[in-house]
Motif scaffolding. Sequence first.
Motif, PDB file in Angstrom:
ATOM      1  N   GLN A  29       8.760  44.460  -6.988  1.00 28.56           N
ATOM      2  CA  GLN A  29       7.568  43.668  -6.684  1.00 28.56           C
ATOM      3  C   GLN A  29       7.740  42.242  -7.173  1.00 28.56           C
ATOM      4  OE1 GLN A  29       4.526  45.835  -8.839  1.00 28.56           O
ATOM      5  NE2 GLN A  29       3.816  46.796  -6.951  1.00 28.56           N
ATOM      6  N   CYS A  82       8.775  37.208 -16.397  1.00 25.38           N
ATOM      7  CA  CYS A  82       7.565  36.415 -16.204  1.00 25.38           C
ATOM      8  C   CYS A  82       7.893  34.941 -16.433  1.00 25.38           C
ATOM      9  CB  CYS A  82       6.443  36.882 -17.123  1.00 25.38           C
ATOM     10  SG  CYS A  82       6.769  36.734 -18.890  1.00 25.38           S
ATOM     11  N   GLN A 101      -0.091  38.642 -18.311  1.00 21.29           N
ATOM     12  CA  GLN A 101      -0.084  39.528 -17.151  1.00 21.29           C
ATOM     13  C   GLN A 101       1.080  40.510 -17.210  1.00 21.29           C
ATOM     14  OE1 GLN A 101      -2.719  39.693 -14.948  1.00 21.29           O
ATOM     15  NE2 GLN A 101      -3.495  38.365 -16.560  1.00 21.29           N
ATOM     16  N   HIS A 105      -5.480  34.874  -8.878  1.00 24.90           N
ATOM     17  CA  HIS A 105      -5.686  36.317  -8.844  1.00 24.90           C
ATOM     18  C   HIS A 105      -5.249  36.876 -10.187  1.00 24.90           C
ATOM     19  CE1 HIS A 105      -5.979  36.090  -4.481  1.00 24.90           C
ATOM     20  NE2 HIS A 105      -4.901  35.339  -4.510  1.00 24.90           N
ATOM     21  N   ARG A 159       9.423  42.059  -0.284  1.00 26.45           N
ATOM     22  CA  ARG A 159       9.469  42.112  -1.734  1.00 26.45           C
ATOM     23  C   ARG A 159      10.390  43.181  -2.290  1.00 26.45           C
ATOM     24  NH1 ARG A 159       3.416  44.539  -2.227  1.00 26.45           N
ATOM     25  NH2 ARG A 159       4.064  46.666  -2.018  1.00 26.45           N
ATOM     26  N   LEU A 180      -4.242  40.678 -12.227  1.00 27.80           N
ATOM     27  CA  LEU A 180      -3.911  42.073 -11.972  1.00 27.80           C
ATOM     28  C   LEU A 180      -5.135  42.941 -12.126  1.00 27.80           C
ATOM     29  CD1 LEU A 180      -0.528  42.423 -13.827  1.00 27.80           C
ATOM     30  CD2 LEU A 180      -0.912  42.439 -11.394  1.00 27.80           C
ATOM     31  N   TRP A 195       5.016  38.947  -7.966  1.00 24.08           N
ATOM     32  CA  TRP A 195       3.601  38.623  -8.148  1.00 24.08           C
ATOM     33  C   TRP A 195       3.460  37.132  -8.398  1.00 24.08           C
ATOM     34  CZ3 TRP A 195      -0.317  42.234  -7.836  1.00 24.08           C
ATOM     35  CH2 TRP A 195       0.084  43.575  -7.808  1.00 24.08           C
ATOM     36  N   TYR A 196       2.344  36.550  -7.975  1.00 20.01           N
ATOM     37  CA  TYR A 196       2.064  35.140  -8.221  1.00 20.01           C
ATOM     38  C   TYR A 196       0.564  34.963  -8.400  1.00 20.01           C
ATOM     39  CZ  TYR A 196       0.417  34.999  -3.413  1.00 20.01           C
ATOM     40  OH  TYR A 196      -0.282  35.236  -2.260  1.00 20.01           O
ATOM     41  N   MET A 247      -3.104  38.471 -10.518  1.00 19.69           N
ATOM     42  CA  MET A 247      -2.022  37.937  -9.731  1.00 19.69           C
ATOM     43  C   MET A 247      -1.968  38.708  -8.427  1.00 19.69           C
ATOM     44  SD  MET A 247       1.018  37.443 -12.456  1.00 19.69           S
ATOM     45  CE  MET A 247       1.415  35.749 -12.593  1.00 19.69           C
ATOM     46  N   ALA A 248      -1.430  38.082  -7.431  1.00 20.07           N
ATOM     47  CA  ALA A 248      -1.317  38.711  -6.120  1.00 20.07           C
ATOM     48  C   ALA A 248       0.124  39.111  -5.877  1.00 20.07           C
ATOM     49  CB  ALA A 248      -1.782  37.746  -5.037  1.00 20.07           C
ATOM     50  N   SER A 249       0.281  40.141  -5.106  1.00 20.27           N
ATOM     51  CA  SER A 249       1.615  40.555  -4.703  1.00 20.27           C
ATOM     52  C   SER A 249       2.137  39.548  -3.692  1.00 20.27           C
ATOM     53  CB  SER A 249       1.557  41.951  -4.089  1.00 20.27           C
ATOM     54  OG  SER A 249       2.840  42.412  -3.781  1.00 20.27           O
TER      55      SER A 249
END
Length: 182
Positions: free
Chosen positions: A59, A34, A81, A180, A8, A182, A61-62, A1-3
């Motif tokens: 944070q 999540c 994740q 993405h 944020r 982690l 994440w997606y 996953m992406a930030s």
Amino acid sequence: MASAPSGRTSRRNKASKKDDHTHPGETFDTEIYCDGACDPNLGDAGSGMAIYRKGTLDQLWYGLYNPKGTNNTAELNAFFQALHMAKEEIAQGSSVRIHCDSMYTTNAITKWAGEWRKRGWKKVNGEAIKNPEIIQPTHALYESLKSSLTIAHVKGDAGVEGNELADRMAMYGADQQAYHRL
């Protein structure tokens, strides 16, 4: 996953609704929300997380885009994740609670998977389970962490800040077709 993109870090809204499972005095160093999203169901799917550390949003994440996903696979991927994130947090000495709004996901991983594993990943009726490629590694990771981790159900679409943010990130991941890990 992406930030997630900039912005944020913010203060947690103290006026946001409490989860049904929250008990007075119960605190965790890290709270991970999540969620998964899919539109249409069998279509563009994504997963998201909102991570709070010491009560502050830290944070977003997606990711985990799947062009042929389902609501269940998106939720399972998000939970997997979240477990990876929990593993890192636990290794640093943090207490962790994961919040998930999918009863299917929490039950599949924390209740049903142990019996499915004993039966060769089959249901009581002998039918193969759905999504074994996600459920098997997720359950294995959960088993390795469960003594150091709390899993909580959070009611979806109920105005709980962390859940709403995780849902937005999941939709963003699907919209951006972001894949993405982690």
